[in-house]
Design a protein around this motif. Structure first.
Motif, short mmCIF file in Angstrom:
data_model
loop_
_atom_site.label_atom_id
_atom_site.label_comp_id
_atom_site.label_asym_id
_atom_site.label_seq_id
_atom_site.Cartn_x
_atom_site.Cartn_y
_atom_site.Cartn_z
N ILE A 1 6.93 -2.67 -19.61
CA ILE A 1 6.01 -1.37 -20.08
C ILE A 1 5.03 -1.38 -20.59
N GLN A 2 4.73 -2.42 -21.50
CA GLN A 2 2.90 -2.23 -22.33
C GLN A 2 2.16 -3.17 -21.65
N GLN A 3 3.12 -4.39 -20.91
CA GLN A 3 2.49 -5.39 -19.64
C GLN A 3 1.85 -4.78 -18.44
N LYS A 4 3.09 -3.61 -18.02
CA LYS A 4 2.46 -3.21 -17.21
C LYS A 4 1.62 -1.94 -17.10
N ILE A 5 1.50 -1.54 -17.76
CA ILE A 5 0.11 -0.68 -18.56
C ILE A 5 -1.05 -1.44 -18.45
N GLU A 6 -1.07 -2.26 -19.33
CA GLU A 6 -1.98 -3.41 -19.37
C GLU A 6 -2.62 -3.52 -17.87
N LYS A 7 -1.58 -4.09 -16.86
CA LYS A 7 -2.24 -3.84 -15.97
C LYS A 7 -2.73 -3.19 -15.10
N VAL A 8 -1.72 -2.07 -15.06
CA VAL A 8 -2.36 -0.85 -14.65
C VAL A 8 -3.63 -0.64 -15.22
N LYS A 9 -3.75 -0.71 -16.41
CA LYS A 9 -5.93 -0.11 -16.78
C LYS A 9 -6.39 -0.87 -15.84
N GLU A 10 -5.97 -2.39 -16.05
CA GLU A 10 -6.89 -3.67 -15.44
C GLU A 10 -7.61 -3.03 -14.15
N LEU A 11 -6.54 -2.73 -13.03
CA LEU A 11 -6.57 -2.29 -12.04
C LEU A 11 -7.33 -0.51 -11.72
N LEU A 12 -7.12 -0.11 -12.39
CA LEU A 12 -8.43 1.04 -12.78
C LEU A 12 -9.43 0.60 -12.86
N GLU A 13 -9.56 0.04 -13.95
CA GLU A 13 -11.02 -0.42 -13.85
C GLU A 13 -11.52 -0.97 -12.66
N TYR A 14 -11.05 -1.98 -12.48
CA TYR A 14 -11.90 -2.39 -11.07
C TYR A 14 -12.10 -1.19 -10.08
N GLY A 15 -11.18 -0.29 -9.91
CA GLY A 15 -11.32 1.08 -9.38
C GLY A 15 -11.25 0.14 -7.97
N GLU A 16 -10.42 -0.05 -7.64
CA GLU A 16 -10.14 -0.69 -5.76
C GLU A 16 -9.56 -0.38 -5.53
N LEU A 17 -8.38 0.43 -6.45
CA LEU A 17 -6.74 0.66 -5.97
C LEU A 17 -6.88 2.26 -6.35
N ASN A 18 -6.20 3.51 -5.46
CA ASN A 18 -6.27 5.02 -5.78
C ASN A 18 -4.96 4.68 -6.84
N LEU A 19 -4.44 5.53 -7.63
CA LEU A 19 -3.30 5.46 -8.11
C LEU A 19 -2.22 5.34 -7.61
N ASN A 20 -2.03 6.08 -6.37
CA ASN A 20 -0.92 6.12 -5.98
C ASN A 20 -0.82 4.36 -5.04
N GLU A 21 -1.60 3.44 -4.65
CA GLU A 21 -1.65 1.96 -4.25
C GLU A 21 -1.20 1.23 -5.36
N ILE A 22 -1.63 1.09 -6.44
CA ILE A 22 -1.02 0.95 -8.07
C ILE A 22 0.08 1.12 -8.06
N THR A 23 0.80 2.16 -7.92
CA THR A 23 1.76 2.62 -8.02
C THR A 23 2.64 2.02 -7.16
N TRP A 24 2.75 1.81 -6.01
CA TRP A 24 3.09 0.73 -4.67
C TRP A 24 3.27 -0.52 -5.38
N LYS A 25 1.80 -0.55 -6.29
CA LYS A 25 2.21 -2.00 -6.53
C LYS A 25 2.72 -3.09 -7.61
N MET A 26 2.49 -2.04 -8.32
CA MET A 26 3.31 -2.12 -9.20
C MET A 26 4.93 -1.67 -9.87
N GLY A 27 4.70 -1.55 -8.12
CA GLY A 27 6.88 -1.68 -8.09
C GLY A 27 7.37 0.32 -9.07
N TYR A 28 6.84 0.30 -9.07
CA TYR A 28 6.89 2.36 -9.45
C TYR A 28 7.41 3.17 -8.61
N SER A 29 8.16 4.15 -8.82
CA SER A 29 8.83 4.78 -7.96
C SER A 29 7.72 6.06 -6.82
N SER A 30 6.74 6.10 -8.51
CA SER A 30 6.33 7.08 -7.77
C SER A 30 4.96 7.60 -9.17
#
Length: 173
Positions: free
Chosen positions: A111-140
């Motif tokens: 979970i800690q590693q996934k959240i670090e990756k989510v932070k990175e993706l949020l910082e890049y700003g290229e994906l919205n939260l729904n796209e990040i959710t899908w990319k990281m394999g979360y159910s919602s």
């Protein structure tokens, strides 16, 4: 590259160097191991010389490789099976060893590693939260947001808003 250089500097013939492992010839003696350990420590690395530490390092490497360097979207990955298969060990054994050595569970580390990756993706700003959710394999996105807040103390949107400068996408540099 840095690890290879340090090993070669003390006279070892270096074969393969991967995340968490290095193959060398001849087998280093205790003085050489001590030299390697002190040099690596100066560089922010750690020499794992007992079997338990090596196994924990391999567990971490597999998790980091999967979370940070592959797309979790379509994999529906079962990390316990992935680790068990990758290390040829029973997951209960791996889990117990990891928890004893790290004072946390494999699940919390993932979970800690996934959240670090989510932070990175949020910082890049290229994906919205729904796209990040899908990319990281979360159910919602609600599940992702709940985990994000549990780990960081803030919501993903607040995290994104708190980033001072926007990173430039690689194609805009």
């Amino acid at each position: 590259m840095v690890v290879r250089q340090q090993l070669e500097n003390i006279g070892l013939d270096v074969g393969e160097v991967n995340l968490g492992t290095a193959t060398v010839q001849p087998e280093p003696d205790s003085e050489q191991l001590s030299q390697v350990a002190s040099q690596l420590k100066l560089l922010g690395f750690e020499l794992l010389d007992n079997e338990k530490d090596q196994m924990v390092g391999r567990i971490k490497s597999l998790i980091i490789e999967k979370v940070h360097h592959s797309d979790l979207a379509d994999s529906h990955l079962n990390f316990s099976q992935y680790l068990s298969d990758g290390l040829n060990k029973d997951y209960a054994y791996l889990s117990r060893m990891f928890s004893e050595a790290e004072d946390t569970t494999i699940e919390k580390f993932i979970i800690q590693q996934k959240i670090e990756k989510v932070k990175e993706l949020l910082e890049y700003g290229e994906l919205n939260l729904n796209e990040i959710t899908w990319k990281m394999g979360y159910s919602s996105s609600a599940h992702l947001s709940a985990q994000f807040k549990a780990v960081t103390g803030i919501t993903p949107s607040r995290f994104k808003a708190s980033q001072p400068g926007k990173r430039k996408p690689i194609d805009k540099i």
